[in-house]
Scaffold this active site. Structure first.
Site, PDB file in Angstrom:
ATOM      1  CG  ASP A  17      -1.871   1.176   1.274  1.00 54.63           C
ATOM      2  OD1 ASP A  17      -2.346   1.595   0.208  1.00 54.63           O
ATOM      3  OD2 ASP A  17      -2.133   1.692   2.372  1.00 54.63           O
ATOM      4  CB  SER A  18       0.257   4.764  -0.732  1.00 57.73           C
ATOM      5  OG  SER A  18      -0.948   4.923  -0.007  1.00 57.73           O
ATOM      6  N   GLY A  50      -2.963   8.898  -4.032  1.00 58.94           N
ATOM      7  CA  GLY A  50      -4.243   9.356  -4.578  1.00 58.94           C
ATOM      8  C   GLY A  50      -4.199  10.673  -5.308  1.00 58.94           C
ATOM      9  CB  CYS A  80      -3.064   0.847  -2.616  1.00 60.56           C
ATOM     10  SG  CYS A  80      -3.114   2.568  -3.175  1.00 60.56           S
ATOM     11  CB  THR A  82      -4.893   5.127  -5.583  1.00 58.27           C
ATOM     12  OG1 THR A  82      -5.723   5.948  -4.753  1.00 58.27           O
ATOM     13  CG2 THR A  82      -4.355   5.965  -6.733  1.00 58.27           C
ATOM     14  CD  GLU A 160      -0.248   6.714   6.239  1.00 54.48           C
ATOM     15  OE1 GLU A 160       0.761   6.603   6.945  1.00 54.48           O
ATOM     16  OE2 GLU A 160      -0.684   5.798   5.518  1.00 54.48           O
ATOM     17  CB  CYS A 193      -9.176   5.024   0.479  1.00 56.50           C
ATOM     18  SG  CYS A 193      -7.462   5.278   1.028  1.00 56.50           S
ATOM     19  CG  HIS A 195      -5.041   5.245   4.409  1.00 56.36           C
ATOM     20  ND1 HIS A 195      -4.563   4.703   3.245  1.00 56.36           N
ATOM     21  CD2 HIS A 195      -3.944   5.618   5.127  1.00 56.36           C
ATOM     22  CE1 HIS A 195      -3.237   4.753   3.252  1.00 56.36           C
ATOM     23  NE2 HIS A 195      -2.841   5.296   4.377  1.00 56.36           N
TER      24      HIS A 195
END
Length: 276
Positions: A17-18, A50, A80, A82, A160, A193, A195
């Site tokens: 993932d990012s 994103g 992820c 995106t 984050e 997403c 997150h």
């Protein structure tokens, strides 16, 4: 890429993932597939994906996947949305022998199964919304579905930073969701997403009890289990799977923030710093 070795069923599943959001998927994989070893990479140095162009996302995704492939994995999970929307084709072209599973299509399937009215709303990153991938994936399964989408670019940095609730998060969420809910009148809200599930309590407060919140973690884990079974890649019965973690920046911060995504008081004891 070389042909996978004969002992590939003993290799770990690679997850990237990012940042730390994909740990919601790793958690679902651990619950669904306790015998599997999991190797996770969070590209925190280049977060967020994103807001990047499709070409940049595809390049970042292939570089991150290359690190995991270099360690030896049997299947890649793109945790992820995106990257799932913009990079799956590039990943499959770069690593043709490797099964690659994204989170977007399982999430779309879960939303289609959950809706009663045929009206689905999606919140995601700018890249995912701009590309229209969720709209296409949902309508491919249910062509008559009304799908609305809204970008929520501040959610990823808030997640984050560990800001998962409180007045600031509520204000941001209300700013994004109010027009979407009023105009679309959905009965399903897709958290597009990985997150976003950490904002579950805040989102539930805003949308009420009549709208179902859907994230793709559980359905992605089911898709991985099916792929392992069909490909003869499942780990030996009785093996106790381990999870290992890598990040491209700030391993101490990664470990601290990861606890909220892994749940049950889990915190990575070691996070390896890698360079792409």
């Amino acid at each position: 890429m070389d042909v996978l070795p004969a002992h590939r069923h003993r290799l770990p599943i690679g997850v990237f993932d990012s940042g730390v959001g994909g740990l919601t998927v790793l958690r679902a994989l651990r619950q669904r597939l306790p015998a599997e070893d999991l190797l996770y990479l969070g590209d925190m140095a280049r977060l967020p994906y994103g807001t990047k162009s499709p070409q940049t996302v595809a390049r970042y995704a292939c570089q991150a996947a290359g690190v995991l492939v270099g360690r030896g994995i049997k299947l890649l999970v793109v945790a992820c949305n995106t990257a799932s929307a913009l990079a799956l084709e590039a990943l499959r072209a770069h690593f043709p022998e490797l099964p690659v599973i994204g989170v977007l299509e399982p999430g779309a399937a879960a939303a289609c199964a959950a809706t009663r009215s045929g009206r689905i709303a999606v919140i995601a990153t700018e890249g995912t919304v701009r590309g229209g991938a969720y709209v296409r994936a949902i309508r491919a399964l249910r062509p008559e579905t009304e799908v609305s989408a809204a970008a929520c670019p501040l959610f990823v940095p808030l997640a984050e930073e560990g800001w998962h609730s409180g007045p600031v998060v509520e204000s941001v969420a209300r700013h994004y969701l109010t027009p979407l809910l009023e105009n679309a009148a959905p009965d399903v809200l897709v958290l597009g997403c990985t997150h976003f599930p950490v904002f579950g309590d805040t989102l539930r407060l805003l949308v009420g009890q009549d709208i179902e919140l859907v994230d793709s973690a559980t359905t992605t884990a089911d898709a991985v289990a099916e792929a392992l079974s069909h490909g003869g890649l499942a780990a030996p019965t009785g093996h106790v799977g381990e999870s290992r973690y890598m990040t491209t920046d700030a391993p101490e911060r990664f470990a601290r923030v990861a606890a909220a995504f892994l749940g049950n008081g889990q915190t990575p004891t070691h996070v390896e710093l890698v360079d792409l």
